[in-house]
Write a protein that holds these residues in place. Structure first.
Motif, PDB file in Angstrom:
ATOM      1  N   PHE A  63      47.101  17.505  48.236  1.00 48.65           N
ATOM      2  CA  PHE A  63      47.711  17.768  46.939  1.00 48.65           C
ATOM      3  C   PHE A  63      47.015  19.017  46.398  1.00 48.65           C
ATOM      4  O   PHE A  63      45.779  19.066  46.388  1.00 48.65           O
ATOM      5  N   HIS A  64      47.773  20.006  45.955  1.00 47.40           N
ATOM      6  CA  HIS A  64      47.149  21.247  45.508  1.00 47.40           C
ATOM      7  C   HIS A  64      46.252  20.954  44.309  1.00 47.40           C
ATOM      8  O   HIS A  64      46.656  20.272  43.370  1.00 47.40           O
ATOM      9  N   ALA A  65      45.029  21.511  44.348  1.00 47.06           N
ATOM     10  CA  ALA A  65      44.014  21.082  43.386  1.00 47.06           C
ATOM     11  C   ALA A  65      43.998  21.870  42.077  1.00 47.06           C
ATOM     12  O   ALA A  65      43.249  21.518  41.174  1.00 47.06           O
ATOM     13  N   LEU A  67      45.824  25.518  39.643  1.00 48.05           N
ATOM     14  CA  LEU A  67      46.939  26.449  39.444  1.00 48.05           C
ATOM     15  C   LEU A  67      46.716  27.636  40.358  1.00 48.05           C
ATOM     16  O   LEU A  67      45.591  28.114  40.486  1.00 48.05           O
ATOM     17  N   ASP A  68      47.791  28.136  40.992  1.00 43.93           N
ATOM     18  CA  ASP A  68      47.730  29.429  41.655  1.00 43.93           C
ATOM     19  C   ASP A  68      48.399  30.418  40.712  1.00 43.93           C
ATOM     20  O   ASP A  68      49.619  30.344  40.490  1.00 43.93           O
ATOM     21  N   ILE A  69      47.595  31.309  40.131  1.00 42.32           N
ATOM     22  CA  ILE A  69      48.114  32.244  39.135  1.00 42.32           C
ATOM     23  C   ILE A  69      48.385  33.576  39.815  1.00 42.32           C
ATOM     24  O   ILE A  69      47.501  34.147  40.470  1.00 42.32           O
ATOM     25  N   PRO A 168      47.324  37.886  47.254  1.00 41.03           N
ATOM     26  CA  PRO A 168      46.433  37.948  46.097  1.00 41.03           C
ATOM     27  C   PRO A 168      46.860  36.980  44.990  1.00 41.03           C
ATOM     28  O   PRO A 168      48.032  36.932  44.615  1.00 41.03           O
ATOM     29  N   HIS A 169      45.935  36.177  44.497  1.00 37.34           N
ATOM     30  CA  HIS A 169      46.170  35.291  43.359  1.00 37.34           C
ATOM     31  C   HIS A 169      44.839  34.710  42.922  1.00 37.34           C
ATOM     32  O   HIS A 169      43.840  34.813  43.642  1.00 37.34           O
ATOM     33  N   LEU A 170      44.823  34.098  41.749  1.00 40.65           N
ATOM     34  CA  LEU A 170      43.634  33.361  41.319  1.00 40.65           C
ATOM     35  C   LEU A 170      43.941  31.868  41.415  1.00 40.65           C
ATOM     36  O   LEU A 170      44.918  31.395  40.826  1.00 40.65           O
ATOM     37  N   HIS A 171      43.110  31.151  42.155  1.00 37.37           N
ATOM     38  CA  HIS A 171      43.208  29.691  42.187  1.00 37.37           C
ATOM     39  C   HIS A 171      42.243  29.180  41.115  1.00 37.37           C
ATOM     40  O   HIS A 171      41.045  29.463  41.159  1.00 37.37           O
ATOM     41  N   PHE A 172      42.775  28.436  40.143  1.00 38.72           N
ATOM     42  CA  PHE A 172      41.990  27.986  38.985  1.00 38.72           C
ATOM     43  C   PHE A 172      42.071  26.477  38.847  1.00 38.72           C
ATOM     44  O   PHE A 172      43.161  25.906  38.848  1.00 38.72           O
TER      45      PHE A 172
END
Ligand SMILES: [Zn+2]
Length: 638
Positions: A63-65, A67-69, A168-172
């Protein structure tokens, strides 16, 4: 207020409040004990942002942990501390989260920022110093409380694409004090907008025991949905009998992005009574593998579609549900069942699906079309055999198990096909006699999920622990030679593997140097992938996590090294190993360890000195080791 009430009923930890949000009223369920306004947005806080992933989203293995921004395909955007706190962990990894920062906040929560390109200069020099002390590129540090304190909104690093990020993205992430992941969207960031309701694509119905039927048949059947107003329906009434499971293939979309994201909340009712609810609001890292039973594993394998089960299958220990009867429908003869499914995203956009199931009498003559996928297949504990109708006098088949044989008549038939159902718990067939020909089926062993189990064949052995499987699994395996290559084959199983299980092989072929041979998994159209294995007394032991063909191969080719650039202070290379893959590397300048940063996706390494101004002059050496033990060396004078 009805929705709020339902959320409150299903989760005691939540309170509901209407929140004014850019002129719109959303009823976001809140986490108790965490102030809704505690966090600020970690990137581009002055803009509307877009997501390529939501928390709890169904991925192939987890389960994705967070947000991928999205970062507009760019790297190097400022990343800000979402709340004040101290750095509790800082990591450099070649896969996974890549460069990542963990901040612990005074209220007990933590935030995580992953796939960074760079750490801010203070953190970067700390990491660099520690990398030189440890003589290691990969790093996993836990600084003390007073070492690195940040105020909300301070820059902690730059966004990137490091680790196993595919763009490229920020995983938050936001985690609670137990390190469980929370849904950041529940904190009402005004930088994210979602006015789009979840979109269903198809539903599937599955018979959950050998007595159940769907349109006269046993198995799993998919149904198209049609739009009706704001909702969706199944046009035709479905006929069914017995214990039935419903599954849905659906996704949520957020404003301004085409990405297919997850749906946290789903309810299902039968004639107005709730039979299933799920709310993915909290993910525990130790139960990530449970995605394999939360979704339909076989559908994922064969069609790459993730069907969310609206029932709690055997082996599922997730805490997302609150259901009396595990979500199963029990359809009685002649009963009218009006099924309603309600899907709700975090912003309370809602979509309904309605369809009818009419209870049917069980019948051995049916009119629906039987589309035989295979001569035989397995669903849970049931073996399904299909045979074309030839001569009604010869409609019986004979099933041979190790112990005895049994004549079996068709369970049901239409005018073209007979279907025979066999409960595998009553015996594992070796072969089946259909008309005048015989077919090998060869189930090797039935493996229970709750106790350890071992199976010995002449040239191989399998060993399962009580943690290997979710549910009882019927294993079909073979060990043979094909085109002078030795193959151990594990056929597709009816159940996913929870953890690995052990295989031990006594080789069929003679090998010149056993220790140099390793287990590889064959991939059609691609290079074999390295598995490894340990030799002991002429046999090799390895672990497998799923079906496939495994072979013994020798990787004698050392890794390749190609110099890409050289300056007074820096040198870079492309390093590759197509057979077993790169295990480790070490560079030295004048006999002292030299940090080589590693981008494994692009096969690049580049030097970084502790004292960045110091020229890279003298004797440079680079050693690279692959997983099979082959070594490449490069010595140059700089
Ligand atoms: Zn992510």
């Amino acid at each position: 207020m009805k929705k709020c009430w339902r959320l409150k009923l299903s989760k005691l930890f939540f309170t509901c409040l209407a929140l004014m949000f850019i002129g719109q009223s959303y009823a976001l369920a809140q986490y108790e004990g965490v102030d809704k306004d505690y966090f600020t947005f970690p990137i581009q806080p002055d803009k509307v942002n877009f997501l390529s992933g939501t928390m709890g989203e169904l991925r192939a293995t987890h389960f994705h942990a967070g947000l991928d921004i999205k970062t507009n395909g760019k790297q190097g955007l400022n990343v800000y501390a979402a709340a004040s706190g101290y750095i509790s962990r800082i990591r450099v990894a070649k896969g996974g989260y890549g460069n990542s920062i963990y901040i612990k906040h005074p209220n007990g929560t933590s935030t995580v920022y992953a796939h960074l390109q760079k750490f801010n200069s203070e953190l970067a020099s700390y990491v660099l110093k520690r990398q030189y002390e440890d003589e290691s590129f990969t790093a996993n540090y836990f600084p003390q409380k007073n070492e690195f304190k940040f105020k909300q909104g301070e820059i902690i690093g730059l966004s990137g694409n490091s680790g196993s990020s595919s763009g490229p993205h920020l995983h938050f992430e936001i985690r609670n004090s137990k390190q469980e992941v929370l849904d950041p969207l529940r904190f009402g960031f005004e930088q994210i907008r979602d006015e789009i309701a979840p979109i269903p694509l198809r539903i599937a119905l599955k018979t959950m025991d050998i007595e159940s039927r769907i349109n006269g048949q046993f198995g799993r059947f998919e149904f198209n949905l049609e739009r009706q107003g704001n909702g969706f329906i199944v046009k035709d009434t479905i006929q069914a009998f017995g214990k039935i499971g419903v599954e849905i293939w659906a996704h949520d979309k957020l404003n301004g992005a085409t990405n297919r994201n997850g749906i946290p909340t789903i309810y299902m009712s039968n004639n107005g009574d709730e039979v299933f609810n799920q709310e993915i609001d909290n993910v525990n890292f130790s139960s990530q593998k449970q995605i394999l039973v939360h979704t339909n594993f076989q559908a994922q394998k064969t069609t790459n579609r993730r069907y969310n089960k609206l029932y709690i299958d055997d082996g599922n220990t997730l805490k997302f549900y609150d259901n009396k009867d595990h979500g199963f429908l029990f359809i009685e003869e002649n009963a009218k069942n009006h099924i309603g499914i309600q899907m709700i995203d975090t912003y309370e956009n809602e979509r309904k699906i309605n369809f009818n199931i009419l209870g049917e009498a069980i019948n051995d003559k049916i009119t629906s079309v039987i589309s035989p996928p295979k001569i035989y297949s397995v669903q849970d504990n049931t073996l399904i055999l299909t045979r074309e109708v030839e001569d009604s006098d010869l409609e019986n088949i004979t099933i041979y198990t190790k112990e005895n044989s049994r004549v079996l008549g068709p369970t049901y038939s239409n005018q073209n096909h007979h279907i025979y159902l066999w409960d595998l718990r009553t015996g594992l067939p070796d072969s089946v006699n259909i008309g005048n020909h015989s077919m090998d089926i060869m189930f090797n062993t039935m493996v229970p999920s709750t106790s350890s189990h071992s199976y010995d064949n002449k040239t191989y052995a399998l060993s399962f622990s009580n943690k290997s499987l979710f549910d009882t699994t019927y294993i079909q395996s073979q060990h043979y030679i094909e085109n002078q290559i030795e193959i151990f084959e594990l056929h597709n199983q009816n159940q996913p593997v929870k953890n690995s299980f052990g295989v031990e092989i006594d080789p069929l072929l003679q090998y010149d140097s056993l220790e140099q041979h390793h287990i590889f998994k064959l991939n059609s159209g691609k290079n074999p992938s390295f598995i490894g294995g340990v030799w002991d007394d002429g046999k090799i032991k390895f672990s497998v996590t799923g079906p496939g063909k495994y072979t013994l191969m020798k990787d004698e080719k050392p890794p390749s090294i190609k110099e890409l650039s050289r300056s007074d202070t820096r040198i870079s290379f492309r390093i590759q190993d197509k057979q077993s893959g790169i295990k480790e590397f070490r560079a030295e300048i004048n006999g002292e360890w030299l940090l080589m940063n590693y981008d494994s996706k692009r096969n690049l390494i580049w030097s970084e000195r502790l004292d960045k101004k110091k020229n890279l002059k003298g004797n440079f050496s680079l050693t690279i080791l692959d997983n099979a033990g082959n070594e490449s060396n490069l010595i140059i004078k700089l």
